[in-house]
Scaffold this motif. Structure first.
Motif, mmCIF file in Angstrom:
data_model
loop_
_atom_site.group_PDB
_atom_site.id
_atom_site.type_symbol
_atom_site.label_atom_id
_atom_site.label_comp_id
_atom_site.label_asym_id
_atom_site.label_seq_id
_atom_site.Cartn_x
_atom_site.Cartn_y
_atom_site.Cartn_z
ATOM 1 N N LEU A 61 -57.686 -5.231 48.677
ATOM 2 C CA LEU A 61 -56.671 -5.594 47.687
ATOM 3 C C LEU A 61 -57.256 -6.531 46.637
ATOM 4 C CD1 LEU A 61 -53.403 -6.206 49.746
ATOM 5 C CD2 LEU A 61 -53.725 -4.510 47.948
ATOM 6 N N TRP A 63 -56.699 -9.268 43.360
ATOM 7 C CA TRP A 63 -55.747 -10.355 43.129
ATOM 8 C C TRP A 63 -54.501 -9.839 42.415
ATOM 9 C CZ3 TRP A 63 -55.818 -14.542 45.776
ATOM 10 C CH2 TRP A 63 -57.022 -15.065 46.241
ATOM 11 N N ILE A 66 -52.345 -8.325 45.082
ATOM 12 C CA ILE A 66 -51.675 -9.376 45.849
ATOM 13 C C ILE A 66 -50.529 -9.971 45.043
ATOM 14 C CG2 ILE A 66 -51.972 -11.674 46.854
ATOM 15 C CD1 ILE A 66 -54.850 -10.834 47.562
ATOM 16 N N ILE A 69 -47.519 -7.596 44.969
ATOM 17 C CA ILE A 69 -46.888 -7.598 46.294
ATOM 18 C C ILE A 69 -46.055 -8.866 46.468
ATOM 19 C CG2 ILE A 69 -47.329 -7.779 48.775
ATOM 20 C CD1 ILE A 69 -49.700 -5.911 48.404
ATOM 21 N N ALA A 70 -46.569 -9.999 45.977
ATOM 22 C CA ALA A 70 -45.812 -11.254 46.054
ATOM 23 C C ALA A 70 -44.518 -11.163 45.256
ATOM 24 C CB ALA A 70 -46.668 -12.410 45.543
ATOM 25 N N GLY A 185 -47.184 -6.231 53.456
ATOM 26 C CA GLY A 185 -47.281 -7.491 52.729
ATOM 27 C C GLY A 185 -45.932 -8.138 52.517
ATOM 28 N N GLY A 189 -45.068 -11.685 53.931
ATOM 29 C CA GLY A 189 -44.675 -12.678 52.938
ATOM 30 C C GLY A 189 -43.309 -13.269 53.234
#
Length: 288
Positions: A61, A63, A66, A69-70, A185, A189
């Motif tokens: 993955l 950045w 990520i 996904i956040a 994720g 999370g």
């Protein structure tokens, strides 16, 4: 919509309605604790699949991946919290249709206006039929004050459904994040984001009794929540939002039956008659 996509989305709808039944049955538990337990259990249960995917494909993955996904995790967290609050106040067969109706209609509208998706006349008619049927279900009887509160939370939940539907479609298509990684994720999370609130002095003492009373519901939701959405994310990789989102609403039929039969919420006949409108919409979309 292809037959394969239709099977994926309909299977997702059944799984989705089923975990909502489990959440409704646990509505009197502390919402933060219950949602955290589900996310934590889901993270553990789905770790082998996610890690196996990474090992087999060699995926790494970025950045950017990520980050998107956040963003999805934040939207889903708002969705789960509002939905659980709605179930504390309203019936499954009221809150669920309102939330599921508001979200896909808004998602389809945004997809048509901003993402250059152009469903034909039959597709548009099907979307409108689904929306009309969902709202008829949610208002099949004169709502009480508690129902009105539940409806309010259902409408707010629908806004988050629309937001994460559009966002996640871009994550798996434009950013090419694998559905299983987006799903996993999100669970991880959510577990991390809720941990500080779930482990406060006040709520820490609620974890053990909530687990003891709702263990089966926690584990059932931990399996079904990711499964139901994973099927949709896979469909998103080769199908437009404006058809996938409304077809998911077949789950409303399942939820109404579950609410009427297992939770004795009443008004089953009228709500099922209203739900027939949704079936017509689903068939229209599938054939468009």
């Amino acid at each position: 919509m292809s037959l394969f996509a239709l099977v994926l989305v309909l299977s997702s709808a059944v799984a989705h309605a089923s975990w909502n039944l489990l959440s409704k049955q646990a509505a009197r538990a502390d919402g933060v604790v219950f949602i955290w337990l589900v996310a934590a259990a889901s993270t553990v249960l789905w770790s082998p699949a996610a890690l196996g995917y990474l090992a087999l494909t060699g995926t790494r993955l970025s950045w950017t991946g990520i980050g998107v996904i956040a963003g999805s995790t934040a939207l889903h967290l708002g969705y789960f919290m509002l939905l659980q609050r709605g179930y504390r106040h309203g019936d499954l067969s009221v809150v669920y249709p309102i939330a599921r109706g508001t979200g896909p209609l808004l998602a389809s509208l945004v997809a048509i206006l901003f993402f250059d998706e152009h469903p034909g006349p039959a597709g548009i008619a099907g979307i409108l039929l689904v929306g009309a049927g969902v709202f008829l279900l949610g208002t099949a009887r004169r709502p009480s004050r508690e129902d009105l509160t539940g409806i309010g939370f259902g409408l707010a939940t629908g806004l988050f459904i629309a937001a994460y539907t559009i966002w996640d479609k871009q994550v798996v298509s434009t950013f090419a994040v694998a559905p299983i990684l987006l799903n996993y994720g999100g669970e991880l999370g959510r577990a991390l984001a809720l941990a500080p609130a779930a482990l406060t002095a006040r709520r820490r003492n609620l974890i053990r009794p909530t687990w003891q009373e709702h263990r089966t519901r926690v584990l059932g939701a931990a399996v079904l929540v990711p499964l139901s959405y994973l099927l949709v994310l896979i469909a998103f990789t080769f199908s437009p939002v404006s058809t996938v989102a409304p077809v998911r609403e077949i789950g409303v039929l399942v939820a109404v039956v579950l609410g009427g039969r297992l939770l004795a919420e009443g008004d089953l006949t009228r709500r099922l008659l209203a739900a027939a409108v949704i079936v017509g919409g689903v068939v229209t979309i599938a054939l468009s």
